[in-house]
Design an enzyme around this catalytic site. Structure first.
Site, mmCIF file in Angstrom:
data_model
loop_
_atom_site.group_PDB
_atom_site.id
_atom_site.type_symbol
_atom_site.label_atom_id
_atom_site.label_comp_id
_atom_site.label_asym_id
_atom_site.label_seq_id
_atom_site.Cartn_x
_atom_site.Cartn_y
_atom_site.Cartn_z
ATOM 1 N N ASP A 159 -0.997 30.423 -11.101
ATOM 2 C CA ASP A 159 -2.119 30.984 -11.938
ATOM 3 C C ASP A 159 -2.499 32.595 -11.674
ATOM 4 O O ASP A 159 -3.491 32.653 -10.906
ATOM 5 C CB ASP A 159 -3.505 29.983 -11.660
ATOM 6 C CG ASP A 159 -4.439 30.331 -12.733
ATOM 7 O OD1 ASP A 159 -4.138 31.066 -13.723
ATOM 8 O OD2 ASP A 159 -5.439 29.657 -12.489
ATOM 9 N N GLU A 198 -7.432 21.307 -17.646
ATOM 10 C CA GLU A 198 -8.739 21.853 -16.894
ATOM 11 C C GLU A 198 -9.931 21.185 -17.753
ATOM 12 O O GLU A 198 -10.825 21.726 -18.139
ATOM 13 C CB GLU A 198 -8.928 23.256 -16.807
ATOM 14 C CG GLU A 198 -8.014 23.786 -15.942
ATOM 15 C CD GLU A 198 -7.953 25.191 -15.446
ATOM 16 O OE1 GLU A 198 -8.500 26.056 -16.160
ATOM 17 O OE2 GLU A 198 -7.428 25.613 -14.343
ATOM 18 N N ASN A 254 -11.133 27.764 -23.493
ATOM 19 C CA ASN A 254 -11.978 26.915 -23.300
ATOM 20 C C ASN A 254 -12.920 26.962 -24.406
ATOM 21 O O ASN A 254 -13.948 27.715 -24.380
ATOM 22 C CB ASN A 254 -12.753 27.116 -21.922
ATOM 23 C CG ASN A 254 -11.711 26.698 -20.853
ATOM 24 O OD1 ASN A 254 -10.714 26.070 -20.859
ATOM 25 N ND2 ASN A 254 -11.910 27.782 -19.734
ATOM 26 N N GLU A 291 -8.767 38.653 -12.502
ATOM 27 C CA GLU A 291 -9.520 37.475 -11.899
ATOM 28 C C GLU A 291 -9.150 37.355 -10.311
ATOM 29 O O GLU A 291 -9.945 37.320 -9.570
ATOM 30 C CB GLU A 291 -9.148 36.041 -12.489
ATOM 31 C CG GLU A 291 -9.618 35.001 -11.919
ATOM 32 C CD GLU A 291 -9.284 33.615 -12.801
ATOM 33 O OE1 GLU A 291 -8.525 33.725 -13.759
ATOM 34 O OE2 GLU A 291 -9.614 32.521 -12.300
ATOM 35 N N GLU A 311 -15.531 34.526 -20.076
ATOM 36 C CA GLU A 311 -15.011 33.872 -18.947
ATOM 37 C C GLU A 311 -13.887 34.692 -18.249
ATOM 38 O O GLU A 311 -13.184 35.317 -19.016
ATOM 39 C CB GLU A 311 -14.108 32.402 -19.331
ATOM 40 C CG GLU A 311 -13.660 31.747 -18.341
ATOM 41 C CD GLU A 311 -13.507 30.383 -18.451
ATOM 42 O OE1 GLU A 311 -13.980 29.743 -19.540
ATOM 43 O OE2 GLU A 311 -12.946 29.638 -17.654
#
Ligand code: GCW
Length: 599
Positions: free
Chosen positions: A305, A226, A143, A333, A100
């Site tokens: 973030d 999330e 996650n 990211e 991810e």
């Protein structure tokens, strides 16, 4: 070290790396703490003394960096916990891929749904991490999908195999676990932390882990965030949730890294009273003092973030009775996805200068994958390198660390060019992307490239509120969301007032007219135009610099790889420049004072 041949010593390159001119002495009575070492070099002989083998290893890596004589110095880590976290999946996820937010190929640990058969590469990675001072690694994505959840139970042997490689370099292994594991894996009808069956399930599962991996580090948990399950479903607090896992780990010396990244991701953009920046503080500071001793609350360095520019998270300044970890993101990211050069340690260093005294751990999300250069963009390695070095010593100068990495990586003939490309690359990136701390003008989902209104009417709570008159988020106590009030003084007042709020964070804290004059003397709109033209021009210059470096200086393959990524960076920087400038020109109707081309 007579008679002792630890794996890391071979891993240092044997005779080639660490020769007879290095004398290692392990002396349990030398008075040094765990992991610390004393190093000196005189008459061409380096001596390293440490009380334990880890200290000897860190000293040996230091010996490899030495060049020239050195009067005796003692080095000890600033924090005992220096972790790299992976967002790796065992299986390729249909949306997120195998890693991810991973930009360096597949996982180093799993391939085709099974443990990698290249454990030697894992050993190389362990050496790489240890050489910069990392002593903990979590293997899988926070996650936690169904297949990955099983690493905790019937796939534990894979974790053990990886742990064996990391152990050789004094790195402990951690797992991300699902808060709903008692249901997903244990068949219970609840994961309520107050339920005795849930407590018993965690205790038994954890006992099995330690029976297989006696030096297992512990768990990393993303809960109520999330879509991940968490204690809120049962009306329990995050302390209730974390403490159940902590109780299961405590008998074995394990720890829980519990993430503070908890916010409402189903916000209504029409609702101006909800401010995502406030969320972590609002959720967690009331729980200060309620977490078990072996819980580390893991806090992203900024309140939102991992944007190119954020203020430090106020949570890190407000929980004196809780162990805290600051979380950085080496995986780029929001900072160019390892296609753009963006050397981030100056950002991390400035965060650490504010919070170093308050944190017990430094966590970095890894940017490494199975790419042959580890990090896709070869220059992105420097981020991982310096992440470790700063966790060991946050006072180190990030630009000196850049030169240290360059010196260990490139021949002297390339050093100047690489330094020039990288030194200001974060500022350059910030220049052509998000202005004055506003953030999130990225393409939704993949987060690559400009899309000014991409998140403006979404549920994610990341807005810029640009209209024809102005832009920015009013987070003041006087007229806004009150977020500035989460800071201790003097920061609370510094950010509240337009007179003292730093320019680079202006739009994070204030909504101002385009004609507002910055401390720099420019208007906001002119600043936006100037930084975007300058940022894109700086990238164009980088391309020329790299092209002028003869490929054989760094190797043709590496040269071509960097050249290719720079071409993409130029294309993307021009796109950012034109979209941002055009957007704000159309909104404001104010022309560029220099009459440059805006569409
Ligand atoms: O920035 C967001 C990312 C998610 C990530 C999340 C987190 C692992 O877009 O991909 O999930 O942060 O940090 O949990």
């Amino acid at each position: 070290m007579s008679g002792v041949h630890p794996a890391w010593l071979g891993g240092l390159g044997g005779g080639a790396g660490l020769g007879d001119d290095v004398v290692l002495t392990r002396d349990p009575l030398c008075g040094l703490e765990a992991e610390a070492y004393t190093i000196a070099r005189s008459g061409g002989v380096t001596t390293v003394v440490a009380a334990d083998e880890a200290g000897l290893m860190y000293g040996s890596f230091h010996a490899l960096r030495l060049d020239g004589e050195l009067a005796a110095q003692t080095h000890r880590p600033f924090v005992a916990r220096r972790m790299v976290q992976h967002w790796d999946n065992v299986f390729v996820h249909p949306v997120m891929g195998q890693v991810e937010r991973g930009y360096s190929g597949g996982s180093l640990f799993w391939e085709d749904g099974a443990l990698t058969d290249d454990l030697d590469r894992v050993g190389d990675y362990a050496r790489l991490l240890a050489s910069v001072g990392i002593n903990a690694v979590s293997l899988n994505n926070v996650n936690v999908h169904a297949g990955e959840a099983r690493l905790l139970t019937d796939r534990l042997s894979e974790v053990a195999a990886l742990a064996a490689r990391f152990r050789q370099y004094h790195i402990r292994v951690y797992l991300s676990v699902s808060f709903a594991a008692p249901m997903v894996l244990g068949g219970l009808d609840t994961a309520d932390p107050a339920d005795e069956r849930v407590k018993a399930w965690w205790a038994a599962a954890t006992q099995r882990v330690y029976a297989t991996i006696p030096d297992f580090g512990g768990y990393v948990v993303k809960a109520d965030s999330e879509g991940q399950p968490g204690p809120f479903a049962y009306g329990r607090t995050h302390a209730d949730g974390a403490n159940v896992l902590a109780a299961a780990l405590a008998p074995f010396g394990g720890e829980v890294y519990w993430r503070a990244f908890v916010y409402n991701h189903r916000q209504d953009w029409r609702d101006r009273s909800t401010d995502r920046a406030r969320a972590a503080y609002d959720h967690f500071t009331p729980l200060d003092g309620e977490f078990a001793a072996n819980v580390v609350l893991q806090v992203k360095h900024g309140p939102i973030d991992f944007q190119p520019r954020e203020p430090v998270s106020p949570v890190l300044l407000s929980m004196p009775r809780t162990s805290l970890a600051v979380e950085f993101q080496a995986t780029q990211e929001y900072t160019g996805q390892q296609r753009h050069v963006c050397y981030l340690p100056p950002m991390w260093s400035s965060v650490l200068s504010t919070v170093a005294g308050a944190v017990d751990a430094v966590v970095t999300v890894s940017n490494a994958g199975d790419d042959r250069y580890w990090t896709n963009h070869p220059l992105a390695q420097a981020n991982l390198y310096a992440a470790g070095r700063l966790a060991w010593d946050p006072a180190l100068d990030p630009i000196a660390l850049l030169d240290e990495w360059i010196g260990l990586t490139f021949p002297p003939a390339a050093a100047g060019v690489v330094h020039e490309l990288m030194r200001d690359s974060w500022a350059v990136y910030e220049g052509y992307t998000s202005p004055l701390g506003v953030g999130f003008m990225v393409h939704p989902g993949d987060h690559y490239g400009p899309d000014v209104d991409g998140y403006e009417y979404s549920r994610w709570g990341t807005y810029h509120f640009a209209d024809r008159d102005g832009v920015g988020v009013d987070r003041t106590r006087a007229t806004g969301t009150g977020f500035t009030g989460q800071y201790p003084q003097p920061l609370a007042d510094e950010y509240e007032s337009l007179d003292t709020c730093p320019d680079e964070l202006l739009l994070f804290f204030h909504h101002v007219p385009y004609t507002h004059v910055l401390h720099s003397g420019k208007t906001v709109i002119q600043h936006i135009y100037d930084t975007h033209f300058q940022g894109a021009a700086a990238v164009a210059e980088m391309v020329g610099r790299w092209a002028a470096l003869p490929p054989e200086t760094v190797g043709e393959d590496l040269h071509a790889r960097v050249a290719d990524r720079l071409r993409e960076q130029v294309r993307s920087a021009n796109e950012w420049r034109d979209q941002i400038n055009t957007y704000f020109h159309r909104k404001s109707g104010i022309p560029d004072a220099q009459g440059r081309r805006i569409y």
